[in-house]
Design a protein around this motif. Structure first.
Motif, mmCIF file in Angstrom:
data_model
loop_
_atom_site.group_PDB
_atom_site.id
_atom_site.type_symbol
_atom_site.label_atom_id
_atom_site.label_comp_id
_atom_site.label_asym_id
_atom_site.label_seq_id
_atom_site.Cartn_x
_atom_site.Cartn_y
_atom_site.Cartn_z
ATOM 1 N N ASN A 214 -7.800 -1.254 7.723
ATOM 2 C CA ASN A 214 -7.954 -1.970 8.670
ATOM 3 C C ASN A 214 -6.640 -1.938 9.567
ATOM 4 O O ASN A 214 -6.674 -2.133 10.702
ATOM 5 N N TRP A 215 -5.399 -1.552 9.038
ATOM 6 C CA TRP A 215 -4.227 -1.477 9.747
ATOM 7 C C TRP A 215 -4.488 -0.144 10.652
ATOM 8 O O TRP A 215 -4.236 -0.193 11.959
ATOM 9 N N LEU A 216 -5.237 0.787 10.125
ATOM 10 C CA LEU A 216 -5.512 2.130 11.253
ATOM 11 C C LEU A 216 -6.284 1.723 12.296
ATOM 12 O O LEU A 216 -6.311 2.345 13.436
ATOM 13 N N LEU A 217 -7.323 1.050 11.835
ATOM 14 C CA LEU A 217 -8.486 0.826 12.661
ATOM 15 C C LEU A 217 -7.892 0.015 13.932
ATOM 16 O O LEU A 217 -8.074 0.197 15.337
ATOM 17 N N GLN A 218 -6.835 -0.971 13.672
ATOM 18 C CA GLN A 218 -6.286 -1.761 14.671
ATOM 19 C C GLN A 218 -5.434 -1.104 15.581
ATOM 20 O O GLN A 218 -5.149 -1.410 16.818
ATOM 21 N N ILE B 295 -17.111 4.456 9.406
ATOM 22 C CA ILE B 295 -16.004 5.156 9.797
ATOM 23 C C ILE B 295 -15.296 5.571 8.768
ATOM 24 O O ILE B 295 -15.306 4.885 7.629
ATOM 25 N N HIS B 296 -14.980 6.822 8.904
ATOM 26 C CA HIS B 296 -14.178 7.509 7.724
ATOM 27 C C HIS B 296 -12.767 7.626 8.003
ATOM 28 O O HIS B 296 -12.397 7.472 9.058
ATOM 29 N N ILE B 297 -11.994 7.601 6.860
ATOM 30 C CA ILE B 297 -10.558 8.099 6.922
ATOM 31 C C ILE B 297 -10.387 9.556 6.651
ATOM 32 O O ILE B 297 -10.778 10.062 5.687
ATOM 33 N N TRP C 97 0.849 -1.084 -0.041
ATOM 34 C CA TRP C 97 0.011 -0.183 -0.040
ATOM 35 C C TRP C 97 0.916 1.144 0.099
ATOM 36 O O TRP C 97 0.542 2.098 -0.865
ATOM 37 N N VAL C 98 1.831 1.168 0.794
ATOM 38 C CA VAL C 98 2.594 2.330 0.846
ATOM 39 C C VAL C 98 3.472 2.647 -0.398
ATOM 40 O O VAL C 98 3.599 3.819 -0.893
ATOM 41 N N ASP C 99 3.968 1.550 -1.232
ATOM 42 C CA ASP C 99 4.566 1.841 -2.619
ATOM 43 C C ASP C 99 3.492 2.452 -3.456
ATOM 44 O O ASP C 99 3.926 3.348 -4.094
ATOM 45 N N ASP D 192 -9.016 -1.259 2.133
ATOM 46 C CA ASP D 192 -9.059 -2.428 3.390
ATOM 47 C C ASP D 192 -7.565 -2.596 3.902
ATOM 48 O O ASP D 192 -7.297 -2.539 5.199
ATOM 49 N N ARG D 193 -6.541 -2.383 3.053
ATOM 50 C CA ARG D 193 -5.275 -2.593 3.613
ATOM 51 C C ARG D 193 -4.995 -1.369 4.768
ATOM 52 O O ARG D 193 -4.341 -1.870 5.927
ATOM 53 N N ILE D 194 -4.967 -0.277 4.305
ATOM 54 C CA ILE D 194 -4.703 0.819 4.999
ATOM 55 C C ILE D 194 -5.723 0.874 6.259
ATOM 56 O O ILE D 194 -5.338 1.146 7.513
#
Length: 271
Positions: A52-56, A74-76, A14-16, A48-50
């Motif tokens: 879910n990582w943020l939600l965790q 829930i928004h980003i 995702w970062v790439d 979902d990759r980012i």
């Protein structure tokens, strides 16, 4: 409000992708080109990759309210707005487009809070950050309190007969008090009746546990057992992953006996 502690880094794939799009943004020569790139790739910050990582990072809680809501989406949130920025007077300027795909600018945010916040992002003084000077971002002085910093402590809670309200913390500077008040206003932390009532419900549960600690009776051994049970319940409620833990902390610090406060918060992990 409670500080969110970020651990680790998002998935590398995702970062790439995000860095590649940011490179395209920086190569664009005008606002229209940048807007088209952002619009075309807006699915990336909803991926979902980012997500879910943020939600965790904060047990699926909104980073501004600590509410877990299985009904509203829930928004980003882009802490620094990506397309345009509005100050308190309503004046509009260019947004932080170069941060549109920077995960460090993302905050997990309940839908109603994000809709209220929109693109309002005042600064206290000085110049806004710009895309050509990375240091300018560090020197910028936002008015809006960032939940990923210790400044989250500037907002606490009080309960009256009707609801539990977000308020500035005690014994802070006039400038910090204004920041807290403006943040509460911009995010609408005291606008939603459901949110205020839910905080009040947690406050009442906390008060019941404090009453159990104070009211432990019987032989000394049984008193100690009752007090220990109440203390462990409160420690659980104020845990980092628990919903409205900052409301519980405010209630304890304002209503519990000093020995209980010391027992609960002594060496309590922050995350």
């Amino acid at each position: 409000m409670r500080r969110v502690h970020i651990k680790g880094a998002p998935p590398k794939d995702w970062v790439d992708e995000a860095e590649a799009i940011t490179t395209l943004l920086r190569a664009a020569t005008n606002l229209d080109e940048r807007a088209k790139i952002i619009d075309k790739n807006e699915g990336l910050w909803r991926d979902d990759r980012i997500r879910n990582w943020l939600l965790q990072q904060f047990n699926n809680k909104c980073w501004y309210t600590e509410a877990q809501d299985s009904v509203s989406s829930i928004h980003i949130d882009h802490y620094r707005p990506k397309c345009r920025v509005k100050d308190l007077e309503g004046d509009v300027c260019e947004g932080y487009w170069w941060l549109a795909f920077d995960w460090k600018n993302y905050r997990i945010c309940g839908q109603l809070i994000n809709v209220k916040k929109l693109d309002v992002f005042p600064i206290i003084e000085g110049a806004r950050a710009n895309a050509t000077d990375p240091v300018s971002l560090q020197l910028e002085a936002p008015l809006l309190i960032d939940p990923t910093t210790d400044q989250a402590r500037l907002i606490t809670y009080e309960k009256d007969e009707d609801a539990c309200m977000a308020v500035p913390a005690a014994n802070i500077s006039d400038q910090d008090e204004q920041r807290a008040l403006r943040t509460i206003e911009i995010l609408g932390l005291n606008v939603r009746d459901r949110l205020k009532q839910k905080r009040a419900d947690y406050w009442d549960k906390c008060m019941m546990a404090i009453a159990d600690y104070k009211g432990a009776t019987g032989p000394h051994v049984l008193q100690l057992v009752g007090q220990a049970a109440a203390m462990e319940k409160l420690k659980g409620m104020v845990g980092y992953t628990e919903e409205f833990s900052s409301v519980i902390e405010a209630c304890i610090r304002k209503n519990a006996p000093a020995p209980l406060i010391a027992l609960i918060f002594e060496k309590l992990p922050s995350a």
